[in-house]
Write a protein that holds these residues in place. Structure first.
Motif, mmCIF file in Angstrom:
data_model
loop_
_atom_site.group_PDB
_atom_site.id
_atom_site.type_symbol
_atom_site.label_atom_id
_atom_site.label_comp_id
_atom_site.label_asym_id
_atom_site.label_seq_id
_atom_site.Cartn_x
_atom_site.Cartn_y
_atom_site.Cartn_z
ATOM 1 N N TRP A 258 7.080 -14.364 -43.467
ATOM 2 C CA TRP A 258 7.506 -15.112 -44.657
ATOM 3 C C TRP A 258 8.587 -14.340 -45.425
ATOM 4 C CZ3 TRP A 258 6.160 -19.897 -46.449
ATOM 5 C CH2 TRP A 258 6.461 -20.184 -47.783
ATOM 6 N N ARG A 259 8.336 -13.044 -45.609
ATOM 7 C CA ARG A 259 9.239 -12.180 -46.367
ATOM 8 C C ARG A 259 10.632 -12.113 -45.735
ATOM 9 N NH1 ARG A 259 6.131 -7.370 -46.240
ATOM 10 N NH2 ARG A 259 7.446 -6.962 -44.444
ATOM 11 N N GLU A 260 10.684 -12.231 -44.419
ATOM 12 C CA GLU A 260 11.977 -12.121 -43.737
ATOM 13 C C GLU A 260 12.827 -13.366 -43.877
ATOM 14 O OE1 GLU A 260 10.725 -9.164 -40.010
ATOM 15 O OE2 GLU A 260 10.411 -11.323 -39.902
ATOM 16 N N VAL A 261 12.206 -14.528 -44.063
ATOM 17 C CA VAL A 261 12.999 -15.761 -44.035
ATOM 18 C C VAL A 261 13.055 -16.535 -45.347
ATOM 19 C CG1 VAL A 261 12.790 -16.143 -41.559
ATOM 20 C CG2 VAL A 261 11.038 -17.067 -43.084
ATOM 21 N N VAL A 262 12.119 -16.286 -46.260
ATOM 22 C CA VAL A 262 12.055 -17.162 -47.422
ATOM 23 C C VAL A 262 12.861 -16.746 -48.663
ATOM 24 C CG1 VAL A 262 10.480 -18.229 -49.074
ATOM 25 C CG2 VAL A 262 9.975 -18.308 -46.648
ATOM 26 N N PRO A 263 12.987 -15.450 -48.992
ATOM 27 C CA PRO A 263 13.725 -15.146 -50.224
ATOM 28 C C PRO A 263 15.152 -15.694 -50.169
ATOM 29 C CG PRO A 263 12.715 -13.157 -49.323
ATOM 30 C CD PRO A 263 12.552 -14.232 -48.299
ATOM 31 N N PRO A 264 15.709 -16.029 -51.355
ATOM 32 C CA PRO A 264 17.044 -16.627 -51.391
ATOM 33 C C PRO A 264 18.109 -15.776 -50.689
ATOM 34 C CG PRO A 264 16.030 -16.662 -53.573
ATOM 35 C CD PRO A 264 15.110 -15.892 -52.690
ATOM 36 N N ASP A 265 17.893 -14.444 -50.640
ATOM 37 C CA ASP A 265 18.912 -13.604 -50.016
ATOM 38 C C ASP A 265 18.648 -13.330 -48.535
ATOM 39 O OD1 ASP A 265 16.695 -12.135 -50.584
ATOM 40 O OD2 ASP A 265 17.769 -10.322 -51.160
ATOM 41 N N ALA A 266 17.619 -13.983 -47.976
ATOM 42 C CA ALA A 266 17.353 -13.796 -46.542
ATOM 43 C C ALA A 266 18.429 -14.521 -45.728
ATOM 44 C CB ALA A 266 15.964 -14.346 -46.191
ATOM 45 N N PRO A 267 18.717 -14.010 -44.538
ATOM 46 C CA PRO A 267 19.735 -14.678 -43.723
ATOM 47 C C PRO A 267 19.298 -16.107 -43.390
ATOM 48 C CG PRO A 267 18.536 -13.023 -42.443
ATOM 49 C CD PRO A 267 18.131 -12.846 -43.868
ATOM 50 N N ALA A 268 20.252 -17.033 -43.353
ATOM 51 C CA ALA A 268 19.924 -18.426 -43.038
ATOM 52 C C ALA A 268 19.480 -18.538 -41.589
ATOM 53 C CB ALA A 268 21.139 -19.305 -43.285
ATOM 54 N N HIS A 269 18.534 -19.441 -41.334
ATOM 55 C CA HIS A 269 18.067 -19.661 -39.978
ATOM 56 C C HIS A 269 18.447 -21.051 -39.537
ATOM 57 C CE1 HIS A 269 15.600 -16.284 -38.600
ATOM 58 N NE2 HIS A 269 15.617 -15.988 -39.880
ATOM 59 N N SER A 270 18.948 -21.117 -38.368
ATOM 60 C CA SER A 270 19.316 -22.405 -37.808
ATOM 61 C C SER A 270 18.136 -22.886 -36.982
ATOM 62 C CB SER A 270 20.548 -22.175 -36.948
ATOM 63 O OG SER A 270 21.039 -23.369 -36.489
ATOM 64 N N ALA A 271 17.436 -23.918 -37.459
ATOM 65 C CA ALA A 271 16.255 -24.376 -36.736
ATOM 66 C C ALA A 271 16.083 -25.870 -36.915
ATOM 67 C CB ALA A 271 15.009 -23.650 -37.238
ATOM 68 N N ASP A 272 15.447 -26.510 -35.920
ATOM 69 C CA ASP A 272 15.143 -27.936 -36.030
ATOM 70 C C ASP A 272 13.810 -28.148 -36.729
ATOM 71 O OD1 ASP A 272 17.440 -28.669 -34.441
ATOM 72 O OD2 ASP A 272 16.337 -27.855 -32.732
#
Lengths: 211, 211
Positions: free
Chosen positions: B34-48
């Motif tokens: 969660w910590r790696e993907v959710v904060p506003p400054d986390a890198p964007a993830h391209s996912a369906d």
């Protein structure tokens, strides 16, 4: 070949863990829920090691006197390799030393945190089958805390009933104590856990896994 | 090919779920905490689609106003297939309707219980990517209960603070209320949840996933 019995109450996570372990050539996995393998009338399982998630509902009730663990390991009802009881590996969350304490009392030899790398889990399973202990680094601090549980068994009884919502008169009746004695126990519990009040003491003890 | 982002805080269970999904030819799995993907400054993830375990520590704090979910799906920060926001599938325990309510508010389309067969999880992922809803049978009753949450948002605030161990004067101070008002709220909470006392009301509400 290591025969591993994987015990987890959530089917999806059980299947996921089994699929993680299935690629290992030296491990043969059988999977079951707690309810399927633990009651005295459940069929015996022949396994070299058990891997049990501490989140299983029945795990919290496990004690050294439990027929399932008496004899040094959960697997006394099956036949381990070489006639030895199967080794118990537990999968535990960090920060809940009470759960580790319970697993230790139940005869667990391997302790793996849920945040561990899969390689740790494999090391733990292989160590335990050889008869060695294994403690994941992430749980080492919890192990230390587990030796510093401040409450007596009697205080834990009182706290468990309070945590279930029982009022003082009911706790007194169920434990054959005077109401004043129950209040004294509760005061001691609040003091020893460094809590602000009864609700806080329950929160602290529950989060540590004591009740 | 479905690009799935699997979000789980426990590395071992995340790896296990990824290994379960890895055998599907039409699903490509990336995994993160969660910590790696959710904060506003986390890198964007391209996912369906995102698959999120409701046990993630950050999940409990998720609201519709959260920048992560605003816009109808957690994935607004990445680019979904065809420019659409990724669909959210949650993995939830049964018996905790409050968690489902939170997931629904956060825009989840797929709801899978942890006790589900792996095939259900795959159905849910594929449905959500097509833009359809999916609710696992085992969670259907919880969904019904989720619409019957008896407490008001104000009562939930009071209860959350009480559950953290705050005494009445502190709750009053933090919510800018009179102590008598806090006591009235607590009495209403106890009555509405059918609890025996404050500790019991906290236990009931916590076990339902309301606080």
């Amino acid at each position: 070949m290591i025969r591993l019995l994987l015990v987890h109450d959530d089917n999806l996570l059980r299947c996921a863990l089994a699929s993680l372990l299935a690629v290992e050539r030296d491990i043969e996995v059988a999977a079951a829920s707690w309810r399927e393998v633990v009651p005295p009338d459940a069929p015996a399982h022949s396994a070299d090691a058990w891997l049990v998630d501490t989140d299983c509902a029945g795990f919290a009730a496990l004690t050294a006197e439990d027929p399932v663990v008496a004899g040094g390991g959960v697997g006394h009802r099956g036949e381990g390799g070489g006639g030895r009881a199967p080794g118990l590996v537990v999968l535990a969350p960090t920060g809940r030393p009470g759960l580790l304490h319970r697993a230790f009392t139940a005869g667990a030899l391997g302790f793996v945190s849920k945040g561990a790398r899969p390689a740790c889990l494999l090391d733990a399973i292989r160590s335990v089958v050889r008869g060695s202990r294994y403690v994941d680094d992430a749980l080492a601090f919890d192990f230390f805390s587990a030796t510093h549980m401040p409450l007596t068994p009697r205080e834990l009884n009182v706290l468990s009933l309070a945590a279930d919502g029982a009022p003082v008169p009911e706790i007194a009746e169920r434990l054959w104590l005077a109401e004043g004695t129950v209040r004294n126990y509760l005061a001691a519990i609040i003091r020893k856990t460094g809590a602000r009040n009864r609700v806080d003491a329950i929160r602290i003890s529950r989060s540590a896994g004591w009740v």
